[in-house]
Design a protein around this motif. Structure first.
Motif, PDB file in Angstrom:
ATOM      1  N   GLU A 168      -7.863 -29.230  -8.255  1.00 42.74           N
ATOM      2  CA  GLU A 168      -7.188 -28.437  -9.293  1.00 42.74           C
ATOM      3  C   GLU A 168      -8.059 -28.166 -10.518  1.00 42.74           C
ATOM      4  OE1 GLU A 168      -3.511 -30.268 -10.260  1.00 42.74           O
ATOM      5  OE2 GLU A 168      -2.586 -29.843  -8.313  1.00 42.74           O
ATOM      6  N   LYS A 169      -9.162 -28.886 -10.659  1.00 38.45           N
ATOM      7  CA  LYS A 169     -10.060 -28.618 -11.785  1.00 38.45           C
ATOM      8  C   LYS A 169     -10.781 -27.274 -11.634  1.00 38.45           C
ATOM      9  CE  LYS A 169     -11.176 -33.230 -13.502  1.00 38.45           C
ATOM     10  NZ  LYS A 169     -12.268 -34.184 -13.785  1.00 38.45           N
ATOM     11  N   MET A 170     -10.802 -26.745 -10.426  1.00 40.60           N
ATOM     12  CA  MET A 170     -11.509 -25.492 -10.192  1.00 40.60           C
ATOM     13  C   MET A 170     -10.570 -24.318 -10.451  1.00 40.60           C
ATOM     14  SD  MET A 170     -13.840 -24.430  -6.950  1.00 40.60           S
ATOM     15  CE  MET A 170     -14.508 -22.785  -6.716  1.00 40.60           C
ATOM     16  N   LEU A 171     -10.866 -23.559 -11.512  1.00 45.80           N
ATOM     17  CA  LEU A 171     -10.053 -22.381 -11.825  1.00 45.80           C
ATOM     18  C   LEU A 171     -10.194 -21.322 -10.736  1.00 45.80           C
ATOM     19  CD1 LEU A 171     -10.691 -21.881 -15.655  1.00 45.80           C
ATOM     20  CD2 LEU A 171      -8.650 -22.795 -14.548  1.00 45.80           C
ATOM     21  N   GLY A 172     -11.391 -21.207 -10.206  1.00 43.64           N
ATOM     22  CA  GLY A 172     -11.606 -20.226  -9.153  1.00 43.64           C
ATOM     23  C   GLY A 172     -13.069 -19.837  -9.052  1.00 43.64           C
ATOM     24  N   PHE A 173     -13.327 -18.800  -8.248  1.00 39.48           N
ATOM     25  CA  PHE A 173     -14.702 -18.360  -8.014  1.00 39.48           C
ATOM     26  C   PHE A 173     -14.856 -16.889  -8.393  1.00 39.48           C
ATOM     27  CE2 PHE A 173     -12.408 -17.271  -4.195  1.00 39.48           C
ATOM     28  CZ  PHE A 173     -12.962 -16.066  -3.764  1.00 39.48           C
ATOM     29  N   ILE A 174     -16.084 -16.538  -8.757  1.00 42.75           N
ATOM     30  CA  ILE A 174     -16.464 -15.161  -9.065  1.00 42.75           C
ATOM     31  C   ILE A 174     -17.626 -14.778  -8.171  1.00 42.75           C
ATOM     32  CG2 ILE A 174     -17.443 -13.617 -10.819  1.00 42.75           C
ATOM     33  CD1 ILE A 174     -16.052 -15.373 -12.941  1.00 42.75           C
ATOM     34  N   LEU A 175     -17.547 -13.616  -7.557  1.00 48.03           N
ATOM     35  CA  LEU A 175     -18.657 -13.095  -6.762  1.00 48.03           C
ATOM     36  C   LEU A 175     -19.431 -12.106  -7.622  1.00 48.03           C
ATOM     37  CD1 LEU A 175     -16.725 -12.469  -3.420  1.00 48.03           C
ATOM     38  CD2 LEU A 175     -18.113 -14.463  -4.040  1.00 48.03           C
TER      39      LEU A 175
END
Length: 357
Positions: A168-175
């Protein structure tokens, strides 16, 4: 309570500085008090005005965000030659403790601190337990993970970071820097696969000629060259290059399709040099430390085409150019202004802002 967002990446040169500057400027305009730090600096530079060593990237990002914090706090761990020797001979000092103390000082009176990582989130700094994942655990930060397209996508890395380390610490990813030819795969297959595994997609930034360009002045310095004509074009941009090693007829055919490319050509090939000049190429790069004849110099000055002289042979210069353009940094104001506009229109800013307490 101050929130912190760690900007990490699957590899070096993935766009962390661009995201740090762009996101910082966006949040500042919305009224957030933004702090910034780069815990581990790998580009040491002496700033004589302040008589202090700092990280070159950190100095530039802080300046772009209008911040004036102590560089020793912004980058508490600076990887110098002496520190490397100490690590290998004596072991690692308490680097995480130093990073945490610096963060506590920088985060005072801030709504959010943007923490830019160095190199690979999972691996860079592992020898001293100061990889991105270690810092995030110590500072209890949320994470945005960037993946820049270098011939392939690092989806296994993204999944490993989420499932084995962050959750849950990971907000998300950007390509980042995705070619148009791969957008269908990204939208129809890659993003659905990762989101199905629980990793949120925060945005895709297409391959952008402005962000991937370099000024002629910076290119000359990176190649160890010298500009001998067209000095007033130092700020002009170079996005591509073309090697001139063929017969004139064949070269003309390639050149017509790549008129915005810098031409790398031997200093003794005045025939190709003249064709490139008359075609108004953006820049001539002459190899072998050979100066052009008077005709070439006169035409270059008349047409306003810069000429860079470099020592190496054409093949070596072409390889160096390839590396320079692949690893180009966001060091110019027009780039981070452009990057801010791209991020404003392509990022899931609401998800990011929700993470700020």
């Amino acid at each position: 309570m101050t929130s912190s967002i760690y900007i990490g990446s699957t590899s070096g040169f993935s766009g962390k500085n661009m995201l740090g500057i762009g996101l910082g400027l966006i949040l500042q305009k919305e009224g957030y008090k933004v702090g910034y730090m780069k815990p581990v600096g790998t580009l040491p530079k002496l700033y004589e005005d302040e008589n202090i060593m700092g990280d070159e990237d950190a100095f530039f990002v802080q300046e772009a965000l209008g911040l004036k914090e102590d560089l020793e706090l912004v980058t508490p761990i600076l990887i110098t030659h002496d520190l490397r020797m100490q690590i290998f001979s004596e072991g690692c000092p308490n680097m995480l403790g130093k990073i945490k103390s610096a963060y506590e000082e920088l985060s005072k009176d801030k709504d959010v601190v943007l923490i830019c990582g160095s190199g690979s989130f999972l691996h860079s700094g592992k020898v001293c337990h100061i990889a991105g994942k270690d810092i995030v655990s110590e500072l209890n930060s949320k994470v945005i993970l960037m993946d820049r397209f270098f011939n392939e996508f690092n989806y296994d890395y993204i999944l490993s970071a989420y499932e084995e380390h962050l959750g849950e610490k990971m907000l998300g990813f950007i390509l980042n820097s995705v070619p148009e030819s791969r957008m269908q795969f990204v939208n129809e297959m890659l993003i659905p696969l990762l989101e199905k595994r629980g990793v949120k997609h925060l945005g895709t930034i297409k391959e952008d000629p402005v962000l991937n360009s370099i000024t002629i002045g910076d290119l000359s310095r990176s190649l160890g060259g010298k500009i001998i004509a067209g000095l007033n074009q130092e700020k002009s941009l170079i996005q591509h290059f073309l090697i001139g090693t063929m017969q004139v007829e064949n070269f003309m055919s390639y050149f017509k399709k790549n008129k915005d490319a810098a031409i790398i050509v031997g200093g003794d090939r005045s025939d190709l040099q003249l064709v490139a000049l008359e075609g108004k190429c953006p820049c001539l790069i002459l190899t072998g430390n050979m100066y052009p004849n008077e005709i070439i110099m006169t035409r270059a000055e008349a047409l306003g085409v810069p000429i860079i002289i470099v020592r190496e042979d054409t093949f070596t210069v072409a390889k160096n150019m390839e590396n320079i353009l692949a690893n180009v940094k966001i060091r110019d104001e027009f780039k981070f202004t452009h990057g801010e506009k791209l991020l404003s229109s392509h990022l899931d800013l609401e998800t990011i802002k929700k993470s700020i307490a």
